[in-house]
Design an enzyme around this catalytic site. Structure first.
Site, PDB file in Angstrom:
ATOM      1  N   ASP A  16       0.731  -1.182   0.028  1.00  0.00           N
ATOM      2  CA  ASP A  16       0.097   0.120  -0.016  1.00  0.00           C
ATOM      3  C   ASP A  16       0.919   1.294   0.090  1.00  0.00           C
ATOM      4  O   ASP A  16       0.328   2.452   0.775  1.00  0.00           O
ATOM      5  CB  ASP A  16      -0.961  -0.020   1.201  1.00  0.00           C
ATOM      6  CG  ASP A  16      -1.916  -1.061   1.216  1.00  0.00           C
ATOM      7  OD1 ASP A  16      -2.245  -1.532   0.136  1.00  0.00           O
ATOM      8  OD2 ASP A  16      -2.015  -1.842   2.219  1.00  0.00           O
ATOM      9  N   LYS A  19       1.677   2.182  -4.900  1.00  0.00           N
ATOM     10  CA  LYS A  19       2.277   1.557  -5.933  1.00  0.00           C
ATOM     11  C   LYS A  19       1.549   1.860  -7.388  1.00  0.00           C
ATOM     12  O   LYS A  19       1.868   2.176  -8.571  1.00  0.00           O
ATOM     13  CB  LYS A  19       2.674   0.120  -6.219  1.00  0.00           C
ATOM     14  CG  LYS A  19       3.620  -0.303  -5.160  1.00  0.00           C
ATOM     15  CD  LYS A  19       3.779  -1.799  -4.818  1.00  0.00           C
ATOM     16  CE  LYS A  19       2.425  -2.493  -4.232  1.00  0.00           C
ATOM     17  NZ  LYS A  19       1.942  -2.081  -2.914  1.00  0.00           N
ATOM     18  N   GLY A  43      -4.128  -4.702  -3.613  1.00  0.00           N
ATOM     19  CA  GLY A  43      -5.155  -3.731  -4.065  1.00  0.00           C
ATOM     20  C   GLY A  43      -4.732  -2.465  -4.441  1.00  0.00           C
ATOM     21  O   GLY A  43      -3.969  -1.725  -3.513  1.00  0.00           O
ATOM     22  N   HIS A  44      -4.742  -2.103  -5.765  1.00  0.00           N
ATOM     23  CA  HIS A  44      -4.075  -0.990  -6.055  1.00  0.00           C
ATOM     24  C   HIS A  44      -4.965  -0.039  -6.595  1.00  0.00           C
ATOM     25  O   HIS A  44      -5.869  -0.327  -7.333  1.00  0.00           O
ATOM     26  CB  HIS A  44      -3.238  -1.265  -7.433  1.00  0.00           C
ATOM     27  CG  HIS A  44      -2.095  -2.385  -6.943  1.00  0.00           C
ATOM     28  ND1 HIS A  44      -1.188  -3.012  -7.773  1.00  0.00           N
ATOM     29  CD2 HIS A  44      -1.730  -2.552  -5.785  1.00  0.00           C
ATOM     30  CE1 HIS A  44      -0.337  -3.678  -7.158  1.00  0.00           C
ATOM     31  NE2 HIS A  44      -0.547  -3.389  -5.851  1.00  0.00           N
ATOM     32  N   GLN A 225       2.204  -6.244  -3.118  1.00  0.00           N
ATOM     33  CA  GLN A 225       2.687  -6.175  -1.611  1.00  0.00           C
ATOM     34  C   GLN A 225       3.845  -5.268  -1.437  1.00  0.00           C
ATOM     35  O   GLN A 225       3.814  -4.300  -2.420  1.00  0.00           O
ATOM     36  CB  GLN A 225       3.008  -7.646  -1.083  1.00  0.00           C
ATOM     37  CG  GLN A 225       1.429  -8.527  -1.299  1.00  0.00           C
ATOM     38  CD  GLN A 225       0.948  -9.072  -2.388  1.00  0.00           C
ATOM     39  OE1 GLN A 225       1.816  -9.662  -3.145  1.00  0.00           O
ATOM     40  NE2 GLN A 225      -0.263  -8.957  -2.619  1.00  0.00           N
TER      41      GLN A 225
END
Ligand code: GDP
Ligand code: IMO
Ligand code: MG
Length: 428
Positions: A16, A19, A43-44, A225
């Site tokens: 988080d 990225k 989760g991007h 990650q």
């Protein structure tokens, strides 16, 4: 001279770091955007004008209509991939170009249940996973009982045999914990449901990347990650089940490290962590208004909605990440989030077992005993979210940036002052 057609974006901490924003910004200069590890535990978040996109398995390059590859280092939830493709196609009115390596392992419904059971039986020692079935799917891969994309296109009898083999031990566990047992035919039919979707969407790692090199195209590898969640080099056991480092890219994608050029490390001006596991620089709620920081930084899990813990930026870990990944440029995110603070701290070492440590201790039990040593800086107390040039940033802010660069011996090239594309400053 080796061709340097492959660049990568790597999270320096526990995920988080921002990225998604960086990938979206720079992917305009690439033909391919590639996910090479993890699954839909990522989760991007990408903000484009007034729209917010959240991607878990589909590479973020899909938003710029780039060719998206998912290599065999990943574990893939096909339902999730299909949904993300449909969502982006609906919003963008363009066909998503996504291809999956034939050797990629598939996350099946039973993996999620096993993830849940693992967490339940671990009690206070649970990892705090995303419950996406990531660990159990990698367990099957390394236990050599996984189902891969290629299996969908092989003899049906062989696939059924593989499913049967994979279910033997699992069904004993499901029965023991009063869960419904899985039937071979149900899993077989579930898999067959994706055959049409996958038609003409598969590739072989080696051939794909050889042809990319040959035709002189450029690939951006999208890390998921972060380095400290690495199964090999992170805060084990509180890690994920793959390696989010630059070191994993060659094996996971069948490329040579010699063809990797830019290794872009992503860090925020602070640390964050979600799930269980220790973070030495965690900020106590009475010290600063953490609620405000979390709201400004959107520190709520994209995948699970969980609140992230916030800590001062840990330069010991950042240096470890820079060295381990051989990061050759950094991107410093979320500077705007700290604009209202009077003081800002950077962790420059630890007190541990009566000694001063300047290096990350590999042993998690030692890490637990680390008490941060801070260098305190004055804040800048000014809204910086509309600043476009480095020279226009307040001097106090520049001082911190330059201190970080010196400490970790790596240049910061991108500074982010907001979630949107235009809230970005390019330095040097
Ligand atoms: P990722 O997993 O590394 O892609 O990061 P996430 O998307 O999970 O979390 C980063 C969050 O911060 C997202 O909501 C982004 O939209 C947001 N974000 C990214 N860069 C910035 C920034 O510079 N400032 C602020 N305030 N938010 C940012
Ligand atoms: P992105 O790509 C933050 C964490 C989980 C948990 C641990 C293991 O958005 O940065 P898993 O489900 O992988 O077995 O969970 O890893 N985790 C993440 N934390 N960002 C992520 O991805 C993460 N992916 C996994 O919270 O602590
Ligand atoms: Mg995320």
């Amino acid at each position: 001279m080796e061709k340097k057609n492959f660049d990568c974006v790597i999270g320096c901490f526990w995920g988080d770091e921002g990225k998604g924003k960086v990938i979206d910004l720079i992917s305009k200069d690439y033909q391919y955007v590639v996910r090479s590890q993890g699954g839909d535990n990522a989760g991007h978040t990408i903000k484009i004008k007034d729209k917010t996109f959240k991607l878990s398995i589909l590479p973020s390059g899909a938003l710029r209509n780039k060719i998206c590859l998912i290599t065999s280092g990943c574990v893939i939830n096909l339902e999730k991939l299909l949904n993300e493709v449909l969502e982006i196609e609906q919003k963008s009115k363009k066909k998503v170009k996504v291809f999956v390596s034939l050797n990629t392992h598939i996350i099946l419904p039973y993996h999620k249940i096993l993830d849940e059971i693992n967490e339940k039986v671990s009690g206070k020692n649970k990892i705090g996973t995303t419950l996406r079935g990531i660990g159990p799917s990698y367990i099957d891969k390394f236990g050599r009982i996984g189902i891969r994309i290629v299996d969908l296109f092989n003899d049906e009898k062989i696939l059924k045999e593989k499913i049967k083999n994979s279910l033997i031990l699992k069904n004993i566990i499901f029965k023991h914990f009063n869960y419904q047992e899985f039937k071979v035919n149900d899993i077989f039919n579930y898999l067959m449901g994706f055959k049409d979707f996958l038609l003409n969407k598969t590739f072989n790692n080696k051939e794909m990347f050889e042809s990319i090199l040959k035709s002189n195209k450029k690939c951006l590898f999208e890390g998921a990650q972060g380095t400290m969640l690495c199964i090999e080099n992170g805060t084990y056991p509180y890690v994920t089940s793959s390696s989010p480092t630059s070191l994993s890219i060659p094996l996971n994608s069948t490329i040579s490290h010699k063809n990797i050029g830019k290794i872009i490390g992503i860090t925020k001006i602070y640390c964050s962590r979600v799930g269980n596991g220790f973070m030495p620089t965690i900020i106590k709620p009475e010290k600063i208004d953490l609620k405000k920081i979390k709201l400004l930084g959107n520190e709520f899990g994209t995948v699970t909605g969980r609140e992230r813990e916030i800590g001062w930026l840990d330069l010991v870990i950042l240096k470890y990440s820079v060295e381990l990944n051989q990061i050759n440029m950094l991107s410093l995110m979320h500077l705007d989030v700290f604009s209202h603070l009077n003081i800002i701290k950077l962790c420059v070492g630890y007190h541990c077992n009566g000694k001063i440590l300047k290096k990350y201790p590999q042993n998690y039990e030692d890490f637990l005993k680390c008490v941060p040593i801070y260098k305190t800086f004055k804040g800048w107390n000014l809204d910086i979210s509309n600043i476009k040039k480095y020279q226009d940033l307040p001097k106090n802010c520049q001082k911190i940036i330059e201190y970080i660069e010196k400490y970790v011996n790596c240049k910061i090239k991108i500074l982010s002052v907001g979630a949107a594309r235009k809230k970005t400053i390019y330095k040097d």
